[in-house]
Design a protein around this motif. Structure first.
Motif, short mmCIF file in Angstrom:
data_model
loop_
_atom_site.label_atom_id
_atom_site.label_comp_id
_atom_site.label_asym_id
_atom_site.label_seq_id
_atom_site.Cartn_x
_atom_site.Cartn_y
_atom_site.Cartn_z
N ILE A 237 0.83 -1.20 0.00
CA ILE A 237 0.00 0.00 0.00
C ILE A 237 0.87 1.25 0.00
CG2 ILE A 237 -1.66 1.36 1.34
CD1 ILE A 237 -2.92 -1.03 -0.04
N LEU A 238 1.92 1.25 0.83
CA LEU A 238 2.82 2.40 0.89
C LEU A 238 3.55 2.61 -0.43
CD1 LEU A 238 4.28 1.87 4.47
CD2 LEU A 238 2.66 3.65 3.77
N GLU A 239 3.88 1.52 -1.10
CA GLU A 239 4.58 1.61 -2.38
C GLU A 239 3.71 2.33 -3.42
OE1 GLU A 239 6.14 -1.42 -5.92
OE2 GLU A 239 5.67 -2.20 -3.92
N HIS A 240 2.42 2.11 -3.37
CA HIS A 240 1.52 2.67 -4.38
C HIS A 240 0.83 3.95 -3.93
CE1 HIS A 240 1.63 -0.65 -7.32
NE2 HIS A 240 1.89 -1.40 -6.26
N ALA A 241 0.76 4.21 -2.62
CA ALA A 241 -0.02 5.35 -2.15
C ALA A 241 0.58 6.06 -0.95
CB ALA A 241 -1.44 4.90 -1.81
N GLY A 242 1.81 5.73 -0.58
CA GLY A 242 2.42 6.34 0.59
C GLY A 242 2.69 7.82 0.43
N GLY A 243 3.18 8.43 1.50
CA GLY A 243 3.37 9.87 1.51
C GLY A 243 4.41 10.38 0.55
N ASP A 244 5.34 9.53 0.12
CA ASP A 244 6.39 9.95 -0.80
C ASP A 244 6.09 9.55 -2.24
OD1 ASP A 244 6.62 7.26 -0.37
OD2 ASP A 244 8.79 7.26 -0.04
N VAL A 245 4.83 9.19 -2.53
CA VAL A 245 4.42 8.74 -3.85
C VAL A 245 3.48 9.77 -4.47
CG1 VAL A 245 3.22 6.91 -5.12
CG2 VAL A 245 4.63 6.32 -3.13
N GLU A 246 3.64 10.00 -5.77
CA GLU A 246 2.69 10.84 -6.51
C GLU A 246 1.50 9.96 -6.91
OE1 GLU A 246 2.45 14.03 -7.32
OE2 GLU A 246 4.21 14.56 -6.12
N ALA A 247 0.56 9.81 -6.02
CA ALA A 247 -0.59 8.93 -6.26
C ALA A 247 -1.81 9.75 -6.64
CB ALA A 247 -0.88 8.09 -5.02
N PRO A 248 -2.68 9.21 -7.51
CA PRO A 248 -3.86 9.97 -7.96
C PRO A 248 -5.08 9.82 -7.07
CG PRO A 248 -3.73 7.94 -9.20
CD PRO A 248 -2.54 7.95 -8.27
N PHE A 249 -4.93 9.10 -5.94
CA PHE A 249 -6.07 8.79 -5.08
C PHE A 249 -6.29 9.88 -4.04
CE2 PHE A 249 -3.58 4.85 -5.91
CZ PHE A 249 -4.39 4.32 -6.89
N ALA A 250 -7.56 10.15 -3.73
CA ALA A 250 -7.88 11.05 -2.63
C ALA A 250 -7.89 10.32 -1.30
CB ALA A 250 -9.24 11.71 -2.86
N ASN A 251 -8.17 9.02 -1.34
CA ASN A 251 -8.35 8.25 -0.12
C ASN A 251 -8.02 6.79 -0.39
OD1 ASN A 251 -9.14 7.18 2.33
ND2 ASN A 251 -11.32 7.55 2.05
N VAL A 252 -7.12 6.23 0.38
CA VAL A 252 -6.83 4.79 0.33
C VAL A 252 -7.02 4.27 1.74
CG1 VAL A 252 -5.13 3.01 -0.16
CG2 VAL A 252 -5.23 5.05 -1.60
N GLU A 253 -8.11 3.54 1.95
CA GLU A 253 -8.51 3.13 3.30
C GLU A 253 -8.45 1.62 3.47
OE1 GLU A 253 -12.64 3.91 5.44
OE2 GLU A 253 -12.50 1.92 4.53
N THR A 254 -7.82 1.19 4.55
CA THR A 254 -7.90 -0.20 5.00
C THR A 254 -8.72 -0.22 6.28
OG1 THR A 254 -5.71 -0.69 4.08
CG2 THR A 254 -6.61 -2.25 5.68
N ARG A 255 -9.77 -1.05 6.30
CA ARG A 255 -10.69 -1.07 7.44
C ARG A 255 -10.67 -2.43 8.11
NH1 ARG A 255 -16.84 1.22 7.02
NH2 ARG A 255 -15.67 2.59 5.61
N LEU A 256 -10.64 -2.41 9.43
CA LEU A 256 -10.73 -3.64 10.21
C LEU A 256 -12.18 -4.11 10.24
CD1 LEU A 256 -9.37 -5.67 12.23
CD2 LEU A 256 -10.00 -4.04 14.04
N LEU A 257 -12.40 -5.37 9.87
CA LEU A 257 -13.73 -5.97 9.92
C LEU A 257 -13.77 -6.98 11.06
CD1 LEU A 257 -14.40 -6.42 6.08
CD2 LEU A 257 -14.94 -4.47 7.53
N GLY A 258 -14.45 -8.10 10.88
CA GLY A 258 -14.57 -9.09 11.95
C GLY A 258 -15.57 -8.67 13.00
#
Length: 463
Positions: free
Chosen positions: A344-365
């Protein structure tokens, strides 16, 4: 396009209390506009229903003329264009009635167009709450039809598990009431089956006796995103069922958001602690104790977590109101690990020029994973996490990058995918994704229910 005469349209208009527009009419475009402005909506006809009778008349008209019916309340779930048939807008059906002392406990009844931001104040007047979505502008009926996960679902379960009854216009234009005692197969299907079953005009849900929660979000600076994300996963896995959390990497626009957040890339840790019957002091003490490890991971840029009235639950995820040109993709996941975080960090981390406004991982269970007291058609109960990516598509800024960056991110974490993906996470599912929405036996039973209540295939569904 099937032939429809002026006399046919005149007859329909005479039956309707709400407006009827043909493509090209003045007023047509405002009537079809919804939250997601990216999907091109160009139906042949649009009916702005003001009553259940309007919905019936529109369905009968469509069935008589061989026209496909689509339905839209708020437009949050609009991920494919509609270029033919009849679109029925239900946003005017926004009634809310609360019964705080029903025979089996408190309930509330809502119209097809009611949004959580309009429902929660009515519940709050009676010290009640509900299982909501994360965005207050989402339509409640659409959320329930897909299952319905929100900021408190690890503790309180799925919204659809709280359904008591539905009023539904079926394929021939008649109305049925689906509940555990009446039309039980349709009742089962409407809780998670989402599409192709009819048009829900009214829904009754169980309410919860809950007035306050401990919740909100912690924002961390861009340079701390990797540290926070790596710390979040083991912490999240340690939480009890009374705690709910998601980890988001957000890239905020320079305008339209509060000044401390404008134009920034941040880590956003969402958190909600729920304990029915606890007072504010107990909520604060126990919730803060659970959240303390994340407050110590890195300097907190903004700390917005505290005791809040339940009516403010929609502020936890801080999601925008529309209309917006939204690109969205989701996935349900099995157990994830440090490698997942690094991808996730490779594609959307703080040092990446990513086109996403929000990349969320949510805990379920938690309560999400438990079987319902009354069986239903919800897909994805067994997933342990979810991934959701959202972007506001801006021509010349990210519109060219998204078709590349989106698939690349999801391909990188494909080995964590759960067998099923819940419909509300699937956007407009491709044929491959549609096949994963339910287990084979549930999908087969849903097909039988659709055949029973819409044998002519009036209602749009599928891909």
């Amino acid at each position: 396009m099937p032939q429809v005469s002026d006399a046919d349209l005149s007859a329909l208009r005479s039956e309707l209390n709400g407006p009827l527009f043909e493509r090209g009419d003045e007023g047509y475009q405002p009537e079809i506009d919804g939250f997601n402005s990216l999907s091109p909506m160009r139906p042949d006809y649009v009916v702005g229903a003001t009553s259940e009778a309007d919905v019936q008349a529109a369905v009968r008209f469509a069935a008589a003329h061989g026209l496909e019916v689509s339905v839209q309340a708020t437009g949050h779930g609009s991920y494919r264009g509609v270029d033919h048939g009849v679109l029925i807008r239900t946003h005017r059906l926004d009634s809310v009635t609360v019964d705080p002392a029903g025979p089996t406990g408190p309930t509330f009844t809502i119209g097809a167009g009611a949004r959580w931001m309009g429902i929660l104040p009515h519940l709050g007047e009676h010290g009640l709450a509900a299982v909501t979505g994360s965005s207050p502008s989402v339509g409640a009926v659409g959320l329930v039809l897909g299952g319905g996960i929100g900021p408190l679902s690890r503790t309180l379960g799925w919204a659809a598990d709280r359904a008591v009854s539905f009023r539904v216009v079926i394929g021939d234009g008649s109305v049925v009431v689906a509940s555990a005692e009446s039309e039980p197969d349709l009742f089962w299907a409407l809780k998670g089956g989402k599409v192709g079953l009819g048009i829900v005009t009214e829904l009754t849900l169980e309410a919860l006796e809950l007035t306050e929660i401990y919740g909100g979000g912690l924002f961390f600076a861009q340079e701390d995103i990797a540290t926070v994300h790596r710390a979040w996963l083991p912490w999240a896995k340690s939480l009890p069922e009374s705690a709910n959390t998601s980890m988001s990497i957000v890239r905020l626009p320079p305008v339209g958001v509060p000044e401390p957040l404008a134009g920034r890339t941040l880590a956003h840790v969402r958190f909600a602690y729920v304990e029915q019957g606890a007072d504010a002091a107990a909520l604060s003490s126990r919730g803060a104790e659970l959240l303390a490890p994340m407050r110590e991971v890195a300097p907190v840029y903004i700390d917005g977590v505290d005791v809040m009235p339940f009516t403010d639950v929609g502020t936890i995820h801080a999601e925008p109101f529309g209309p917006l040109p939204i690109w969205e993709r989701g996935e349900f996941l099995d157990d994830i690990d440090e490698t997942y975080v690094e991808r996730i960090l490779e594609h959307a981390g703080g040092d990446v020029e990513a086109p996403f406004a929000n990349v969320e991982t949510r805990l379920l269970g938690g309560a999400i994973a438990r079987d319902a007291a009354l069986p239903n058609a919800i897909g994805g109960r067994g997933a342990q996490f979810s991934l959701l990516t959202i972007a506001a598509v801006i021509p010349g800024v990210n519109d060219q990058a998204l078709p590349v960056a989106g698939p690349a991110l999801y391909d990188s974490v494909a080995d964590y995918s759960h067998d099923e993906i819940n419909y509300n996470w699937a956007g407009h599912p491709s044929p491959e994704v549609f096949a994963r929405l339910w287990p084979a036996d549930i999908a087969a039973r849903l097909a039988q229910v659709r055949e029973t209540y819409d044998p002519a295939g009036v209602f749009a569904y599928g891909n």
